[in-house]
Scaffold this motif. Sequence first.
Motif, short mmCIF file in Angstrom:
data_model
loop_
_atom_site.label_atom_id
_atom_site.label_comp_id
_atom_site.label_asym_id
_atom_site.label_seq_id
_atom_site.Cartn_x
_atom_site.Cartn_y
_atom_site.Cartn_z
N HIS A 1 -74.23 24.21 -46.47
CA HIS A 1 -73.05 23.43 -46.06
C HIS A 1 -73.09 23.15 -44.56
O HIS A 1 -72.74 22.05 -44.12
N LEU A 2 -73.49 24.12 -43.78
CA LEU A 2 -73.53 23.93 -42.33
C LEU A 2 -74.65 22.98 -41.90
O LEU A 2 -74.54 22.32 -40.86
N ASP A 3 -75.72 22.90 -42.68
CA ASP A 3 -76.84 22.02 -42.36
C ASP A 3 -76.54 20.55 -42.67
O ASP A 3 -77.25 19.67 -42.21
N VAL B 1 -64.86 20.74 -45.64
CA VAL B 1 -65.96 21.67 -45.85
C VAL B 1 -65.42 23.03 -46.25
O VAL B 1 -65.92 23.69 -47.16
N LEU B 2 -64.37 23.47 -45.59
CA LEU B 2 -63.77 24.76 -45.93
C LEU B 2 -63.24 24.75 -47.36
O LEU B 2 -63.38 25.74 -48.08
N GLN B 3 -62.66 23.64 -47.78
CA GLN B 3 -62.17 23.55 -49.15
C GLN B 3 -63.32 23.69 -50.13
O GLN B 3 -63.22 24.40 -51.13
N ARG B 4 -64.47 23.03 -49.85
CA ARG B 4 -65.63 23.14 -50.74
C ARG B 4 -66.13 24.58 -50.77
O ARG B 4 -66.47 25.11 -51.81
N LEU B 5 -66.19 25.23 -49.62
CA LEU B 5 -66.64 26.61 -49.56
C LEU B 5 -65.70 27.53 -50.34
O LEU B 5 -66.12 28.43 -51.05
N ALA C 1 -69.45 32.17 -52.24
CA ALA C 1 -69.21 32.01 -50.80
C ALA C 1 -67.84 32.56 -50.42
O ALA C 1 -67.70 33.26 -49.42
N SER C 2 -66.82 32.26 -51.22
CA SER C 2 -65.48 32.72 -50.87
C SER C 2 -65.39 34.24 -50.92
O SER C 2 -64.67 34.85 -50.15
N MET C 3 -66.18 34.88 -51.81
CA MET C 3 -66.18 36.33 -51.89
C MET C 3 -66.63 36.91 -50.55
O MET C 3 -66.06 37.87 -50.05
N TYR C 4 -67.65 36.31 -49.92
CA TYR C 4 -68.14 36.82 -48.66
C TYR C 4 -67.31 36.36 -47.47
O TYR C 4 -67.43 36.90 -46.38
N LEU C 5 -66.46 35.36 -47.68
CA LEU C 5 -65.52 34.98 -46.64
C LEU C 5 -64.27 35.84 -46.72
O LEU C 5 -63.41 35.79 -45.86
N GLY C 6 -64.16 36.63 -47.81
CA GLY C 6 -63.06 37.56 -47.95
C GLY C 6 -61.79 36.95 -48.50
O GLY C 6 -60.71 37.48 -48.29
N VAL C 7 -61.92 35.84 -49.21
CA VAL C 7 -60.75 35.21 -49.82
C VAL C 7 -61.06 34.88 -51.26
O VAL C 7 -62.21 34.65 -51.62
N PRO C 8 -60.03 34.83 -52.13
CA PRO C 8 -60.29 34.44 -53.51
C PRO C 8 -60.64 32.96 -53.57
O PRO C 8 -60.20 32.18 -52.72
N PRO C 9 -61.45 32.54 -54.57
CA PRO C 9 -61.78 31.12 -54.67
C PRO C 9 -60.52 30.30 -54.90
O PRO C 9 -59.62 30.73 -55.62
N ALA C 10 -60.47 29.15 -54.26
CA ALA C 10 -59.31 28.27 -54.42
C ALA C 10 -59.36 27.63 -55.80
O ALA C 10 -60.43 27.31 -56.30
N VAL D 1 -56.46 22.90 -58.12
CA VAL D 1 -55.20 22.33 -57.69
C VAL D 1 -54.99 22.57 -56.19
O VAL D 1 -54.63 21.68 -55.44
N GLN D 2 -55.28 23.81 -55.74
CA GLN D 2 -55.10 24.14 -54.32
C GLN D 2 -56.05 23.36 -53.44
O GLN D 2 -55.74 23.01 -52.33
N ALA D 3 -57.25 23.11 -53.93
CA ALA D 3 -58.28 22.50 -53.10
C ALA D 3 -58.38 21.00 -53.27
O ALA D 3 -59.27 20.37 -52.76
N SER D 4 -57.43 20.38 -53.99
CA SER D 4 -57.56 18.95 -54.24
C SER D 4 -56.82 18.09 -53.22
O SER D 4 -56.88 16.88 -53.29
N GLY D 5 -56.14 18.69 -52.28
CA GLY D 5 -55.44 17.92 -51.27
C GLY D 5 -56.39 17.24 -50.32
O GLY D 5 -57.60 17.36 -50.42
#
Length: 139
Positions: free
Chosen positions: A96-98, A108-112, A118-127, A130-134
């Motif tokens: 993603h960063l490349d 990009v954060l929404q995709r991650l 990826a979200s597990m290692y960012l320390g948050v539950p996957p979106a 509905v949450q990520a469609s904005g």
Amino acid sequence: MTPEELAAARRVLGLKLAATRKAMGVTQVRLAVTVQWSRSTIANVETARQSAPREFWIASDVALGTGGLLVAEWTRTEALSRRLRHQAAVETIRRHLDQSPPVCVCLVLQRLLRDPVASMYLGVPPASPVQASGDGHGR
């Protein structure tokens, strides 16, 4: 760490369970009754077609009197599994960063965040979708 190395470690773990069980003269059915897991789970774990949680290995250690040897081997195998998941997450983030910079970093954060690894290692539950469609701007 490769998926093949993890698969090999799981095969070794399963073989240790089978060898220990057989050396003790215990059938898969008897072990299944003792540890309160199904006989098919015992068979699948022994042949590395299925992984089992720590509780399974603790129960197997107690039932077979191995003094924690199976749990210790499972712990090593689980560490390999975590390392492989971590590598996959790092690779996803690097990919993603490349990519060329997006119009908005929020996208990009929404995709991650939609990527469970990826979200597990960012320390948050996957979106959720509905949450990520904005549009990423809180509108």
